[in-house]
Scaffold this motif. Structure first.
Motif, PDB file in Angstrom:
ATOM      1  N   PRO A   1       0.827  -1.205   0.000  1.00 49.57           N
ATOM      2  CA  PRO A   1       0.000   0.000   0.000  1.00 49.57           C
ATOM      3  C   PRO A   1       0.860   1.253   0.000  1.00 49.57           C
ATOM      4  CG  PRO A   1      -0.356  -1.313   1.995  1.00 49.57           C
ATOM      5  CD  PRO A   1       0.609  -2.049   1.145  1.00 49.57           C
ATOM      6  N   SER A   2       0.481   2.216  -0.795  1.00 54.71           N
ATOM      7  CA  SER A   2       1.263   3.427  -0.941  1.00 54.71           C
ATOM      8  C   SER A   2       0.546   4.605  -0.294  1.00 54.71           C
ATOM      9  CB  SER A   2       1.489   3.714  -2.427  1.00 54.71           C
ATOM     10  OG  SER A   2       2.034   4.989  -2.602  1.00 54.71           O
ATOM     11  N   ASP A   3       1.233   5.281   0.620  1.00 54.82           N
ATOM     12  CA  ASP A   3       0.659   6.460   1.252  1.00 54.82           C
ATOM     13  C   ASP A   3       0.506   7.594   0.253  1.00 54.82           C
ATOM     14  OD1 ASP A   3       0.269   5.408   3.772  1.00 54.82           O
ATOM     15  OD2 ASP A   3       2.261   5.964   4.480  1.00 54.82           O
ATOM     16  N   LEU A   4       1.405   7.659  -0.730  1.00 59.78           N
ATOM     17  CA  LEU A   4       1.298   8.710  -1.746  1.00 59.78           C
ATOM     18  C   LEU A   4       0.031   8.532  -2.563  1.00 59.78           C
ATOM     19  CD1 LEU A   4       2.452  11.141  -3.224  1.00 59.78           C
ATOM     20  CD2 LEU A   4       3.714   9.552  -4.683  1.00 59.78           C
ATOM     21  N   ARG A   5      -0.279   7.295  -2.929  1.00 53.90           N
ATOM     22  CA  ARG A   5      -1.497   7.034  -3.707  1.00 53.90           C
ATOM     23  C   ARG A   5      -2.734   7.392  -2.894  1.00 53.90           C
ATOM     24  NH1 ARG A   5      -5.192   3.005  -4.194  1.00 53.90           N
ATOM     25  NH2 ARG A   5      -6.109   2.713  -6.240  1.00 53.90           N
TER      26      ARG A   5
END
Length: 120
Positions: free
Chosen positions: A56-60
């Motif tokens: 999981p990407s925090d930026l996304r």
């Protein structure tokens, strides 16, 4: 009069249905291929059956929440509807601030973790 809101609300539903249909067809093709491999007696590699999943990407998450919050606020500001005895729907523009604030939090976490800071 209801045609434009119907089209606006129906477009994301149709787009989601198309994406889900594509993913299902791709999964069916992959499983048919694995079944043919198993029937021919070839050993199936352990990494082949599942799709590679990305962490999981925090930026996304940040970008999705920011865009959603901005879109919700702008939508509420622009819609010429009234919700209670002549009160304009534009008064509810602040509802978009919650997803925007969450998005800013995720963006800050992504930035600090990328720099290596924020861990003491």
């Amino acid at each position: 009069m209801l045609l434009i809101p119907g089209v606006v609300l129906l477009a994301p539903v149709l787009l989601t249905a198309l994406v889900l249909r594509y993913r299902r067809a791709r999964a069916e093709m992959r499983y048919e291929f694995l079944l043919k491999l198993a029937q021919s007696g070839v050993a199936v590699p352990p990494m082949l059956p599942g799709e590679a999943t990305q962490p999981p990407s925090d930026l996304r998450r940040a970008l999705v929440l920011l865009a959603g919050g901005i879109g919700l606020s702008l939508t509420l500001l622009v819609l010429p509807l009234h919700y209670h005895v002549g009160r304009p729907l534009a008064e509810l523009w602040g509802l978009g601030l919650l997803p925007m604030a969450l998005g800013l939090g995720y963006l800050t976490h992504w930035f600090l973790s990328r720099r290596g800071g924020g861990h003491g």
